[in-house]
Design an enzyme around this catalytic site. Structure first.
Site, PDB file in Angstrom:
ATOM      1  N   LYS A 174      38.720 -31.801   5.979  1.00 46.74           N
ATOM      2  CA  LYS A 174      38.684 -32.654   5.372  1.00 46.74           C
ATOM      3  C   LYS A 174      38.559 -33.561   5.046  1.00 46.74           C
ATOM      4  CE  LYS A 174      41.684 -30.250   1.249  1.00 46.74           C
ATOM      5  NZ  LYS A 174      43.091 -30.098   1.179  1.00 46.74           N
ATOM      6  N   LYS A 214      47.488 -29.151  -8.677  1.00 44.31           N
ATOM      7  CA  LYS A 214      48.581 -29.259  -7.848  1.00 44.31           C
ATOM      8  C   LYS A 214      49.096 -30.661  -7.336  1.00 44.31           C
ATOM      9  CE  LYS A 214      51.795 -26.295  -4.867  1.00 44.31           C
ATOM     10  NZ  LYS A 214      52.265 -24.677  -3.643  1.00 44.31           N
ATOM     11  N   HIS A 238      21.103  -2.546  -4.627  1.00 43.87           N
ATOM     12  CA  HIS A 238      19.603  -2.893  -4.733  1.00 43.87           C
ATOM     13  C   HIS A 238      19.319  -3.874  -3.619  1.00 43.87           C
ATOM     14  CE1 HIS A 238      17.806   0.546  -7.794  1.00 43.87           C
ATOM     15  NE2 HIS A 238      19.800   0.280  -8.505  1.00 43.87           N
ATOM     16  N   GLU A 245      41.593 -16.753   1.892  1.00 40.31           N
ATOM     17  CA  GLU A 245      42.774 -18.145   2.368  1.00 40.31           C
ATOM     18  C   GLU A 245      44.206 -17.607   3.001  1.00 40.31           C
ATOM     19  OE1 GLU A 245      42.380 -22.165   0.883  1.00 40.31           O
ATOM     20  OE2 GLU A 245      43.633 -21.586  -0.412  1.00 40.31           O
ATOM     21  N   GLY A 301      48.208 -22.415  -5.112  1.00 42.11           N
ATOM     22  CA  GLY A 301      47.047 -22.706  -5.164  1.00 42.11           C
ATOM     23  C   GLY A 301      46.735 -21.072  -6.115  1.00 42.11           C
ATOM     24  N   ARG A 302      45.833 -20.402  -4.535  1.00 44.18           N
ATOM     25  CA  ARG A 302      45.359 -19.432  -4.429  1.00 44.18           C
ATOM     26  C   ARG A 302      46.471 -17.971  -5.651  1.00 44.18           C
ATOM     27  NH1 ARG A 302      46.436 -20.199   0.750  1.00 44.18           N
ATOM     28  NH2 ARG A 302      47.606 -19.262   2.157  1.00 44.18           N
ATOM     29  N   GLU A 342      37.925 -33.825  -4.366  1.00 45.30           N
ATOM     30  CA  GLU A 342      36.434 -33.331  -5.461  1.00 45.30           C
ATOM     31  C   GLU A 342      37.143 -33.176  -6.410  1.00 45.30           C
ATOM     32  OE1 GLU A 342      37.933 -31.921  -2.682  1.00 45.30           O
ATOM     33  OE2 GLU A 342      36.494 -30.645  -0.874  1.00 45.30           O
TER      34      GLU A 342
END
Ligand code: F6P
Length: 549
Positions: free
Chosen positions: A511, A205, A383, A352, A266-267, A211
């Site tokens: 960050k 965005k 399990h 978030e 973003g999410r 990263e």
């Protein structure tokens, strides 16, 4: 409603009421209509919320809470394009991304729907060319591999949707995702790929996320080293972003940029051009079906009364578990292998969004907000950690997701899968008394002493709540509806907790500190850290590549 819901008389009454709810098995025995009252259907999904510790009186009080908290007003404000993300002064309009072409969603007085459809048309043209082989790499060969580079909301949504819609994938194109700045992810994704037939989608965005930018530059270098001439990189790199300037500075032609807008969080962005890899993998028609499924849930959420509203009910069951019963986490258990990444996607969407400890006025919240979300697909989860969910001191409500019709032919497997799913929620709810456990042991031929000794270990408290969400099949439309259901659940809970569900300041501090440390890993710690951090930096200063051989 006061800014802190838990300081109201209504909230105390809810806690009192909740403490008086009979065990769930009694509620089922006493009320033949319980299932009908607690089962809701919309947009092709069924929500069975009957296995929650809620009776008629508590449910009515919960709807009062939702009304008093202004859920309907916040929903209306969201739909109207009001800046309900108050700390960033932004509208929150992911619903506009899946709106019909003739819909009206204004931001600052301008209808954004035509812009949304213009980008969809741009995507359709590009996706069609890549899929049918008309879009070629520098040497004239069709693209065979797509690497989507992004992180967080620019990664998880499309990564999850591509996995969920694996059955619809294109036979020539393989779509992979690289998010982590750990170059192991990039190395693994690129292993054995040919730069001449590889296309990179750089999705960010902001187009500044460190990263993603580092990975994008590494991908560029790999392409050049793999023989792509610099002048031909435009055939191998496209961008999805709101930041035209940064995209251009990276060297991607704006003609190959798919835009979106600051009112897309973003999410919540998989419905925008961030969903490009979904469209590449499954086709634009499937992508439009995904949008239509979400739109069906939007229409339901916007118009159904609170009492029959799926996202509202799911949100209220979450409030009961987290705030009235004290659950500290929620387990998501999709009984479908292709929904493996659902817990990961919901972690970001829910945690978030509502992982906040101050309210809209900046005052500390007086009750817990979002619990920790975790999980993995059933039956594997059974399990691993279901032991704890059945008999541990730490309990967690569970969202089971079941799909009736599989996309494979092994019906005996599928019956076993669904049987396990349904059995888990029944066992969690019913439990087993010590007397029943003892009787079973005696019936199995154990001695009285053995039965006394073992019965406590085979006792299940029961009365442990769960929701079951049922999809008829896992297709683009039902997937869209499922994700939209959770998105709206988050909005409802945010309104009740009175928090800003659409900012994410909590990721900033780490960050900033990382920027300092990255320099110190090369030049030594500057001394402004605590002893632990300084020692860790010093320990990592002599980084060198290890040859696995
Ligand atoms: O981790 C914080 C965050 O801002 C997410 O909300 C966002 O989805 C992600 O980083 C990636 O941001 P961008 O799309 O700008 O690269």
């Amino acid at each position: 409603m006061p800014s802190s819901p838990s300081s109201s008389a209504r909230w105390s009454a809810l806690i009192d009421r909740s403490a008086r709810v009979a065990p769930m098995s009694t509620l089922f025995d006493d009320d033949p209509d319980r299932l009908a009252k607690h089962t809701l259907e919309a947009a092709g999904l069924v929500l069975d919320a009957s296995k929650n510790r809620v009776d008629d009186a508590l449910l009515a009080a919960l709807f009062d809470l939702a009304r008093a908290s202004g859920v309907e007003a916040r929903r209306a404000a969201m739909w109207a394009g009001d800046k309900i993300n108050i700390t960033e002064q932004r509208a929150v309009l992911h619903v506009a991304l899946r709106a019909a072409p003739d819909a009206l969603f204004p931001v600052d007085g301008r209808n954004v729907v035509p812009d949304v459809h213009a980008v969809l048309d741009h995507m359709a043209a590009f996706v069609g060319q890549v899929r049918d082989g008309a879009w070629t790499g520098h040497a004239g060969h069709a693209i065979t591999d797509v690497i989507h580079i992004g992180i967080g909301g620019s990664d998880l949504g499309p990564r999850f949707a591509c996995a969920a819609l694996h059955a619809y994938r294109h036979e020539r194109l393989t779509v992979r995702f690289v998010a982590n700045v750990d170059a192991q992810a990039m190395d693994d994704a690129l292993a054995s790929l040919d730069a001449a037939t590889t296309l990179f989608v750089i999705a960010s965005k902001t187009f500044t996320t460190s990263e993603t930018m580092m990975n994008a530059h590494t991908a560029r270098a790999w392409s050049l080293a793999g023989g792509v001439p610099e002048a031909e990189l435009h055939r191998h790199f496209v961008a999805v972003s709101t930041n035209e300037k940064a995209v251009t500075a990276f060297g991607i032609d704006v003609a190959n940029m798919f835009g979106f807008w600051d009112w897309v969080g973003g999410r919540y962005s998989l419905w925008s051009a961030i969903g490009l890899p979904i469209a590449l993998a499954c086709g634009m028609e499937r992508f439009r079906e995904l949008l239509a499924g979400a739109r069906a849930m939007d229409d339901h959420f916007a118009s159904a009364p609170l009492e029959s509203n799926l996202p509202v009910r799911l949100a209220l069951m979450g409030i009961v578990n987290a705030n009235l019963l004290g659950a500290r986490s929620v387990c998501v258990a999709p009984y479908h292998q292709h929904l493996e990444l659902l817990p990961a996607h919901l972690q970001q969407v829910e945690m978030e969004s509502n992982g906040k400890s101050v309210d809209l006025d900046g005052e500390p919240v007086a009750q817990p907000t979002v619990p920790v979300i975790w999980g993995q697909p059933g039956t594997n989860a059974q399990h691993a950690y279901f032991q704890c969910l059945h008999q541990g001191t730490e309990w967690a409500p569970i969202d089971f997701v079941a799909v009736i019709d599989p996309a494979h032919r092994h019906l005996e497997h599928h019956r076993a899968l669904l049987a396990n799913c349904f059995a888990q929620s029944e066992a969690l709810m019913r439990g087993k008394t010590t007397d029943a456990a003892r009787a079973e042991l005696l019936e199995a031929g154990r001695s009285d002493a053995d039965a006394d000794r073992l019965a406590p270990h085979k006792t299940f408290a029961g009365n442990r709540p769960s929701n079951t969400i049922v999809l008829q099949r896992l297709d683009p439309a039902s997937l869209g509806a499922l994700v939209a259901l959770y998105e709206h659940k988050v909005m409802v809970q945010g309104a009740i907790w009175n928090v800003d569900s659409f900012d994410q300041w909590g990721v900033e501090l780490g960050k900033v500190l990382a920027k300092t440390i990255v320099d110190e890993l090369e030049h030594g710690a500057a001394g402004s850290h605590d002893a632990s951090t300084t020692a860790l930096i010093d320990r990592a200063r002599a980084i060198r590549t290890v040859d696995p051989a």
